[in-house]
Each structure stands twice: as C-alpha cells, then as structure tokens.
Design a protein around this motif. Structure first.
Motif, PDB file in Angstrom:
ATOM      1  N   GLY A  38       0.960  -1.317   0.121  1.00  0.00           N
ATOM      2  CA  GLY A  38       0.039   0.121  -0.116  1.00  0.00           C
ATOM      3  C   GLY A  38       0.680   1.202  -0.155  1.00  0.00           C
ATOM      4  N   SER A  39       2.153   1.310  -0.278  1.00  0.00           N
ATOM      5  CA  SER A  39       2.908   2.490  -0.355  1.00  0.00           C
ATOM      6  C   SER A  39       3.638   2.507  -1.601  1.00  0.00           C
ATOM      7  N   SER A  40       4.715   3.487  -1.682  1.00  0.00           N
ATOM      8  CA  SER A  40       5.600   3.661  -2.571  1.00  0.00           C
ATOM      9  C   SER A  40       6.944   4.142  -2.134  1.00  0.00           C
ATOM     10  N   GLN A  41       8.002   3.932  -2.903  1.00  0.00           N
ATOM     11  CA  GLN A  41       9.254   4.664  -2.546  1.00  0.00           C
ATOM     12  C   GLN A  41       9.932   5.696  -3.621  1.00  0.00           C
ATOM     13  N   GLN A  42      10.438   6.577  -3.209  1.00  0.00           N
ATOM     14  CA  GLN A  42      10.932   7.324  -4.429  1.00  0.00           C
ATOM     15  C   GLN A  42      12.671   7.604  -4.119  1.00  0.00           C
ATOM     16  N   LEU A  43      13.261   7.769  -5.406  1.00  0.00           N
ATOM     17  CA  LEU A  43      14.654   7.787  -5.372  1.00  0.00           C
ATOM     18  C   LEU A  43      14.936   9.172  -6.061  1.00  0.00           C
ATOM     19  N   LEU A  90       6.188   7.509 -18.230  1.00  0.00           N
ATOM     20  CA  LEU A  90       4.796   7.067 -17.823  1.00  0.00           C
ATOM     21  C   LEU A  90       4.779   5.764 -16.876  1.00  0.00           C
ATOM     22  N   SER A  91       4.031   6.017 -15.519  1.00  0.00           N
ATOM     23  CA  SER A  91       3.932   5.137 -14.439  1.00  0.00           C
ATOM     24  C   SER A  91       3.351   3.951 -14.728  1.00  0.00           C
ATOM     25  N   GLN A  92       3.743   2.780 -14.815  1.00  0.00           N
ATOM     26  CA  GLN A  92       3.275   1.487 -15.101  1.00  0.00           C
ATOM     27  C   GLN A  92       3.442   0.583 -14.259  1.00  0.00           C
ATOM     28  N   ARG A  93       2.534  -0.567 -14.369  1.00  0.00           N
ATOM     29  CA  ARG A  93       2.721  -1.868 -13.549  1.00  0.00           C
ATOM     30  C   ARG A  93       3.646  -2.643 -14.290  1.00  0.00           C
ATOM     31  N   TYR A  94       5.125  -3.133 -13.963  1.00  0.00           N
ATOM     32  CA  TYR A  94       5.892  -3.960 -14.726  1.00  0.00           C
ATOM     33  C   TYR A  94       5.819  -5.499 -14.180  1.00  0.00           C
ATOM     34  N   ASN A  95       5.951  -6.503 -14.776  1.00  0.00           N
ATOM     35  CA  ASN A  95       6.152  -7.946 -14.447  1.00  0.00           C
ATOM     36  C   ASN A  95       7.740  -8.097 -14.289  1.00  0.00           C
ATOM     37  N   ALA A  96       8.230  -7.249 -13.478  1.00  0.00           N
ATOM     38  CA  ALA A  96       9.733  -7.337 -13.267  1.00  0.00           C
ATOM     39  C   ALA A  96      10.312  -8.695 -12.407  1.00  0.00           C
ATOM     40  N   HIS A  97       9.022  -9.288 -11.770  1.00  0.00           N
ATOM     41  CA  HIS A  97       9.338 -10.680 -11.279  1.00  0.00           C
ATOM     42  C   HIS A  97       9.505 -11.882 -12.210  1.00  0.00           C
ATOM     43  N   LEU A  98       9.040 -11.510 -13.439  1.00  0.00           N
ATOM     44  CA  LEU A  98       9.198 -12.473 -14.530  1.00  0.00           C
ATOM     45  C   LEU A  98      10.346 -12.355 -15.470  1.00  0.00           C
ATOM     46  N   VAL A  99      10.508 -10.961 -15.999  1.00  0.00           N
ATOM     47  CA  VAL A  99      11.362 -10.436 -16.831  1.00  0.00           C
ATOM     48  C   VAL A  99      12.012  -9.057 -16.090  1.00  0.00           C
ATOM     49  N   PRO A 100      13.500  -9.128 -16.057  1.00  0.00           N
ATOM     50  CA  PRO A 100      14.167  -7.767 -15.453  1.00  0.00           C
ATOM     51  C   PRO A 100      13.731  -6.798 -16.613  1.00  0.00           C
ATOM     52  N   GLU A 101      13.317  -5.546 -15.844  1.00  0.00           N
ATOM     53  CA  GLU A 101      13.362  -4.409 -16.607  1.00  0.00           C
ATOM     54  C   GLU A 101      14.483  -3.510 -16.678  1.00  0.00           C
ATOM     55  N   ASP A 102      14.520  -2.677 -17.802  1.00  0.00           N
ATOM     56  CA  ASP A 102      15.895  -1.678 -17.947  1.00  0.00           C
ATOM     57  C   ASP A 102      15.222  -0.735 -18.963  1.00  0.00           C
ATOM     58  N   PRO A 120      18.149  20.370 -16.351  1.00  0.00           N
ATOM     59  CA  PRO A 120      18.382  20.278 -14.951  1.00  0.00           C
ATOM     60  C   PRO A 120      17.344  19.867 -14.183  1.00  0.00           C
ATOM     61  N   GLY A 121      17.384  19.473 -13.062  1.00  0.00           N
ATOM     62  CA  GLY A 121      16.317  19.127 -12.099  1.00  0.00           C
ATOM     63  C   GLY A 121      16.611  17.960 -11.160  1.00  0.00           C
ATOM     64  N   VAL A 122      15.618  17.610 -10.242  1.00  0.00           N
ATOM     65  CA  VAL A 122      15.408  16.481  -9.679  1.00  0.00           C
ATOM     66  C   VAL A 122      14.708  15.684 -10.182  1.00  0.00           C
ATOM     67  N   TYR A 123      15.145  14.355 -10.726  1.00  0.00           N
ATOM     68  CA  TYR A 123      14.452  13.348 -11.035  1.00  0.00           C
ATOM     69  C   TYR A 123      14.141  12.146 -10.347  1.00  0.00           C
ATOM     70  N   VAL A 124      12.879  11.906 -10.198  1.00  0.00           N
ATOM     71  CA  VAL A 124      12.422  11.064  -9.165  1.00  0.00           C
ATOM     72  C   VAL A 124      11.943   9.745  -9.742  1.00  0.00           C
ATOM     73  N   LEU A 125      12.768   8.920  -9.317  1.00  0.00           N
ATOM     74  CA  LEU A 125      12.466   7.175  -9.979  1.00  0.00           C
ATOM     75  C   LEU A 125      11.379   6.630  -8.926  1.00  0.00           C
ATOM     76  N   ARG A 126      10.242   6.395  -8.936  1.00  0.00           N
ATOM     77  CA  ARG A 126       9.151   5.807  -8.245  1.00  0.00           C
ATOM     78  C   ARG A 126       8.930   4.569  -8.196  1.00  0.00           C
ATOM     79  N   PHE A 127       8.923   3.789  -7.030  1.00  0.00           N
ATOM     80  CA  PHE A 127       8.472   2.509  -7.171  1.00  0.00           C
ATOM     81  C   PHE A 127       7.357   2.370  -6.564  1.00  0.00           C
ATOM     82  N   ASP A 128       5.946   1.684  -7.127  1.00  0.00           N
ATOM     83  CA  ASP A 128       4.700   2.274  -6.889  1.00  0.00           C
ATOM     84  C   ASP A 128       4.018   0.745  -6.484  1.00  0.00           C
TER      85      ASP A 128
END
Length: 412
Positions: free
Chosen positions: A288-293, A339-351, A359-367
């Motif tokens: 139920g949460s997310s993490q941002q990098l 675009l924020s999407q759900r990835y089947n990264a448990h089946l196939v690694p994503e890159d 310039p700016g602060v780019y946020v990688l968000r795991f949802d």
C-alpha cells in the motif's frame, strides 16, 4: 445522426467547429488534422467538447511518452513476439477496411511472458494499431472515401486455462484500456469464432474494461460463423482456413503480417534463465505504499539509466521531475516524464533510460500502492551518464563522475 461527415446535426457541426478552435495549439502535432479524425474523439465522448479535448490532449502525451510517431520505423518487437504471438492483418472487408486476426489457441502466454517484458507486448500492440491506421489511410486514398476502422476476427479455438494466467490477463486488460483511450472509433466490428465453453469466463474477466459502444460491436458467432464472415468479407479476401479462397496468407501481398499457428515458446528464449543481473541496491516497498529515489541532474543531456527486478509479484514504476532536492512531493504534484506503469519485473528484469532535457531532480518511483497485502522487494541499479561534451578523456561518463550529483533518497 451518426456524427460522421455528411451526417451531422447542427449541434454536432457546431461542436466540431468549437472543438477544432479549442485544440489549435496542438493541431499540428496530431497524426491527422482533418474533420474525420476529430469527429472520432467527439463521438467517443458523445460530443462533449470538454471531455473530447481532455481525451485528445492525453492521447498526445501518450504519443510523446511512447514515441508512437516513430514506433513503426524505429522499433521492432523482440524476435520471440514476432515468432510466437500468432495473428496479423490479412485482406479487407467488403467496405475496404483492413481485417485483423487474433489466433488465441496456439499462444503460450507463460512462455512469452518469461521471454519478453510486458512493455514489449504493449508496444507491439501500439505498433499494430499504427500499422492498421496507416493501412486505413492507404485505403482512403485508394478508394476515394474515408476508411478509419477495422474488422477484427478472434479465433478462440483451443482457449484454455493457460490463457487465463493472471499476468497475461492483466496485460491484456491494459492493452484494451490503451486501445479504448487512444484509438477511439478504430473498431468497426469484432467477430469471435469457434468459442469453447470457457470463453464466457474469459470474456467476463475483461469486458468491464470495454466501453458500451465497443461491447455492442462484438459478435460471438455460432456454428454458422463461416457463412457470417462471408457476408462481410469477400471469399477472395478471406484465408481458406476460414472458408475463403486465400490459400497462402503468409505469402499473399494482401496480408501484411503472418497468420500462423505456433508452438510453445522454447525455453531457450526465457530471459530468467539467461540473464543474471548484478544489482547494486535493494529495497522493500511496503504494501500500500511507494518509494522514491531522487537523482539531481545538473546538466541538460545527461542520461538516467535504470535496471530493476522484483520478487514475487509485479511493481509499478515511473519517473517524475520536481524542483528541489529533498522536498517531499506526491506523484500527482510532480511532472511525469516516464509513464508510470505496472511491470512484470518478477518475470522479466526491466531496464530503461531517459535523456534529461533539462536540469532538475528526477524521481524514480516504485509504486506498490495498489497492493494491500504484499510488500515487494526490489533489486535495482541506477546510473547517471554524462553528455559527451562533459566527459573527461579518461572517464566513462558513468554516475561516479563527480560533476553529476546523484543520490538515492528514499521516501514513502
């Protein structure tokens, strides 16, 4: 009134004029600017101008994010999709519209999803939609009248429980939603043929993602399906396996893509068996949460590159931009650049990668906000690559170069 050229009520004609005026700023960026194209968006929203405008502007963002304008020329599906995902375009119906076939039975969903990412499947379907739109444009020129929609034939003989595998169903529903949101009025009619007893179960899983207008275009045919198809498609345009006279669809110039019966995907294609990734970091995203990098980019032209895998289930992922490093902002308060999407990264690694235009602060968000019961463990590597002009002769442009500040600040 049908809401088409030559059959517009006074109110519909006025709505078209107002709609064109309101979208003047984006009109040159659209794939077409003629009234036939604009009316598709108005009909999709029952001539509600505001809703049609919002839909079209969202579509334009979709085209930019997915690089749709270049998807035919610059991208090809992975070999495993081309060889083991059955179906394709073949011939035209009696009104000149392209006919598309999906042959479901021979498809090996699990083998395909172990061999290619969900995003590859979605992109391949976007590419198919663009190819079909091009074919409609060619037919419009050839016939001297507007052709804007296609006839689809779903051959579901052999549909079984393997096709109801959850990751496959979830991806298919995403594709349906993508089609509904971005290719309105693109479907003229859809025929389902050779439906087994399991078909109603499969259809019930996805039908609520379809608009009422789309559902009305679906025709589930009985034992007389060949007779019905012949009413809409001339025998010369129909493959012999479906009761027509086309004996070699793969070699016929009217068939731009193969219609073939395929075998299970060989394990040699499985990515999980052949790609052993070494990741630099791990994190757990609570249920139920997310993490941002946060990654601070100081120079335009830097490339942000990521790789990740999840354990046990899929994970959402997207990239956003915010003004200041360290400030806490929700996804809705930031600009979405991937675009924020759900990835089947448990089946196939994503890159993936992103060229940072400013310039700016780019946020990688795991949802993981959609999962109320399961936390997700994520293994990942993120690099920031310098633009060539800033790389030192000895440096490789990687994230360890001190001229780029890139820190992963996690926050829920």
């Amino acid at each position: 009134m049908s809401g088409r050229i030559g059959d517009l009520s006074p109110k519909q004609a006025e709505a078209l004029e107002q709609f064109r005026e309101r979208i003047q700023d984006i009109l040159p960026q659209l794939p077409a600017q003629h009234d036939h194209f604009l009316l598709r968006w108005l009909r999709a929203r029952s001539f509600n101008i505001q809703k049609s405008e919002a839909m079209l502007r969202k579509h334009l963002e979709f085209r930019k994010q997915m690089k749709v304008d270049a998807i035919i020329t610059d991208w090809r599906p992975p070999e495993v999709i081309e060889k083991y995902l059955s179906g394709g375009m073949c011939g035209y119906d009696r009104e000149g519209s392209p006919v598309w076939y999906d042959v479901i039975g021979p498809v090996d969903p699990k083998g395909l999803f172990l061999s290619a990412s969900k995003q590859d499947f979605i992109k391949s379907k976007i590419r198919d939609c663009e190819v079909l739109q091009q074919e409609c444009d060619v037919q419009s020129q050839k016939l001297g009248r507007n052709v804007e929609s296609i006839t689809m034939i779903y051959d579901v003989e052999g549909l079984g429980l393997k096709h109801l595998w959850k990751p496959a169903i979830e991806t298919y529903t995403e594709i349906l939603q993508m089609f509904e949101a971005n290719y309105p009025e693109g479907l003229k009619r859809l025929f389902v043929i050779k439906a087994p007893k399991l078909f109603p179960v499969a259809y019930n899983l996805v039908k609520h993602f379809l608009s009422e207008n789309t559902r009305q275009k679906i025709n589930i045919l009985g034992a007389n399906w060949q007779e019905v198809l012949m009413k809409y498609i001339d025998a010369e345009q129909l493959p012999v396996i479906y009761g027509g006279k086309l004996t070699d669809p793969d070699g016929d110039p009217r068939c731009r893509t193969m219609i073939h019966h395929v075998s299970p995907v060989p394990p040699s294609y499985y990515v999980r068996d052949h790609v052993k990734m070494e990741y630099e970091q791990c994190t757990t995203v609570s249920r139920g949460s997310s993490q941002q990098l946060d990654y601070e980019i100081l120079f335009p032209g830097c490339v942000l590159r990521w790789q990740f895998a999840s354990e046990g289930a899929d994970i959402g992922f997207g990239v956003f931009v915010k003004a200041k490093k360290g400030e806490k902002k929700k996804a809705a308060q930031m600009e979405e650049v991937v675009l924020s999407q759900r990835y089947n990264a448990h089946l196939v690694p994503e890159d993936g990668s992103l060229t940072c235009e400013r310039p700016g602060v780019y946020v990688l968000r795991f949802d993981n906000t959609y999962s109320m019961f399961q936390a997700k463990r994520i293994s990942f590597t993120v690099e920031v690559l310098l633009p060539e002009r800033l790389q030192s002769p000895q440096g490789n442009g990687g994230s360890k170069n001190t001229t780029v500040q890139a820190e992963g600040n996690s926050q829920s």
